[in-house]
Design an enzyme around this catalytic site. Sequence first.
Site, PDB file in Angstrom:
ATOM      1  N   ASN A  43       0.766  -1.240   0.000  1.00 46.37           N
ATOM      2  CA  ASN A  43       0.000   0.000   0.000  1.00 46.37           C
ATOM      3  C   ASN A  43       0.796   1.290   0.000  1.00 46.37           C
ATOM      4  OD1 ASN A  43      -2.704  -1.255   0.276  1.00 46.37           O
ATOM      5  ND2 ASN A  43      -1.845  -1.959   2.216  1.00 46.37           N
ATOM      6  N   TYR A  44       2.054   1.217   0.332  1.00 44.26           N
ATOM      7  CA  TYR A  44       2.789   2.465   0.499  1.00 44.26           C
ATOM      8  C   TYR A  44       4.025   2.622  -0.364  1.00 44.26           C
ATOM      9  CZ  TYR A  44      -0.153   3.539   4.453  1.00 44.26           C
ATOM     10  OH  TYR A  44      -1.232   3.833   5.238  1.00 44.26           O
TER      11      TYR A  44
END
EC number: 5.6.2.1
Length: 746
Positions: A703-704
């Site tokens: 996600n990052y």
Amino acid sequence: MSGDHSHNDSQIDSGSRVNDSHKHKDKYKDKEHKHKDHKKDKERENSKYDNSDHKDFSEKKHREKEKERIKHKDGSTDRHREKDKRKEIKPKKEKENGFSSPPRIKSEPDNDVYHSPKSLKRERDHDETEFKPKKIKLENDKLDKKAKKRKQDEDIKPKKTQKNKKGEVADGKKKAKKEPEEKWKWWEEERATDGSKWSFLEHKGPVMAAPYEPLPSNVRFFYDGKQMKLSPEAEEVATFFAKMLDHEYTTKDTFRKNFFKDWRKEMTSEEKSKITDLKKCNFNEMGEYFKVQSEARKAMTKDDKLKIKVENERLLQEYGFCIMDNHKERIANFRIEPPGLFRGRGDHPKMGMLKRRIRPEDIIINCSKGSKQPKPPTGTKWKEVRHDNKVTWLVSWTENIQGAIKYIMLNPSSRIKGEKDWQKYETARNLKKCVERLRNQYREDWKSKEMRIRQRAVALYFIDKLALRAGNEKEEGESADTVGCCSLRVEHINLYPEKDGQDFVVEFDFLGKDSIRYYNKVPVEKRVFKNLQLFMENKQPEDDLFDRLNTSILNKHLQELMDGLTAKVFRTYNASITLQQQLKELTSPDENLPAKILSYNRANRAVAILCNHQRAQPKTFEKSMQNLQTKIDAKKDQLSDAKRDVKSAKADLKVRRDERFKKAVETKKKAVERLEEQLMKLEVQATDREENKQIALGTSKLNYLDPRISVAWCKKWGIPIEKIYNKTQREKFAWAIDMAEDDYEF
DNA sequence: GCTGGAACTTAGCACGCCCAAT
DNA sequence: ATTGGGCGTGCTAAGTTCCAGC
């Protein structure tokens, strides 16, 4: 400060799931705290967790560069498997899974059986044997060539500038036939600019939860020692509880109270009048029954297991895909959530409540006007069928615990998710370009005459420096008491003018998302410190630290500073930039593959620590660590034996210079080398596992971290991408794998 | 501006499969 | 063949953000 993103004070307390440690519950109970200039003086439930047990997990330097290399696990095998699988796939020209291809709508005998795994029946028997993924395999070289890379940087921008040609919307429908789904490079196509998310959408609707199967009559329920036959409705809810019997949830007061209340609602009036005390309920036989069942499932024959697998695959093929704009796309969650008892995280006030069964009448279907609409199970109706192409979901319903809407959406590998993901990283890269300006700005703002601006600036500093979440307000009593930056309360920080040789230290201790504890001691700039003191003046512990700030104010401000900027962009930005910089720092050119991968994991770990991505220490951790240690010791013994063998072989050789002895020495030497390598691998494995025991790498990876950073790193060092991303991840990041070159800069 | 709803991303955990070690 | 455990995957809760309607 600019570069001062040293998060080396991040600490993860081993007892970090704090929910149970409310030793000082009543700490603040009696305090009067009507605070005049405070916008809300909520009567907080005084559930303060105990701070006293912070173990100072003293910076084991193990996170830094040093020693050993990582375990070598060969990930390449699954690639071969993939290939093999593909070979089996038959090209199929016609429609797949009964989808009509976009323009025309073909009707087809409808499966009017209730869509549940159990009762689903095959319609078309001639297909019976074909459960394998039926993907179209169509090598399409032309497309590949024509779409030869443009320079990646320009390429990346969402094409806002491009006018949407009129034909574009419909265009999907025209070339329907021979789309090579497997290789569709949506990232080389233009995006819609009119806010529409798709122009054609067809799917088969959700798979409903399996209907309740009443217990056999020999499985009994006892109330107050006496056997009692429950009505089916009451029995079903009882089984939910029975299934959780040895979970600690069932010992919690809130859980029991909520469960019992909701259970009673399902009872007949007769049952209701009899069953008045949960303590008198004996679910043991039921619990036992389920245990036996699950044992039996485990002990099933290979054949039976295969049957289940086949059935699942069939369901997946039938319901797991949709057609969106001419492409077959995977759906993320095509099953309706089954009923059960709500399990909130942390100290959730609603834990144990009954999550009711979703009926077709609760379900909204979203699809194209011209598509073949999913059929509700016989005798039922959908709540609504709508055709809204401004949203991405296919199915939605409202859940009864929080009243939230749940959605069925596409898989991360889909165009619609991928584009969004890509865009997210582009926004983060935009932030990179102006982050210095913003930092200067907020540092200026620390001096502002206006309290609200100072608060905004300090909060932003935390979000930037510590990668905190924005922190929306939450309704009290609706969920666990957790906070993010804007919702921090005075009780969540401690100020130390001087601590452990550092000046102006702020100690954070609060529960964040998912009730994961954030504990950190950070030295801050003097002005920040002074401001914090100011913000805390005359406040009670349970008062908001930033009483003139909320996420909407903050985000509005951010929006003005940069297009598309919100608080969470900082997390993405800082995570990605940290990975890039850590990779640069940790990778040494001459290390071997396992060592490089350890470096990658460590870079990844640095990010996970920054973002506070934790996990419960695996239950088996100690044991598996011990096992590993045993192995290491054994290996060491073997090694010293082998070394001794070499010596004696050498001695033999000295006595008799014979070809045969020479060979013996060589062989023995080889053995030593092999053992040394094995030992090293084990030790690296141990290190990696130890360092990772409470840290979850997956979340940041997924996600990052801009996947292009990882792809570029792999290309640069000749690391196979499979070592970094498993199959699912490679599908999700296909766009990045395809477009990033070894010189990609975040 | 504030509120609540809607839509979408981010999150950890449970579970079962598979593979390696025995 | 059995077993242990690591890993992938599914599940669904819990966040953030945006926006409409007052």
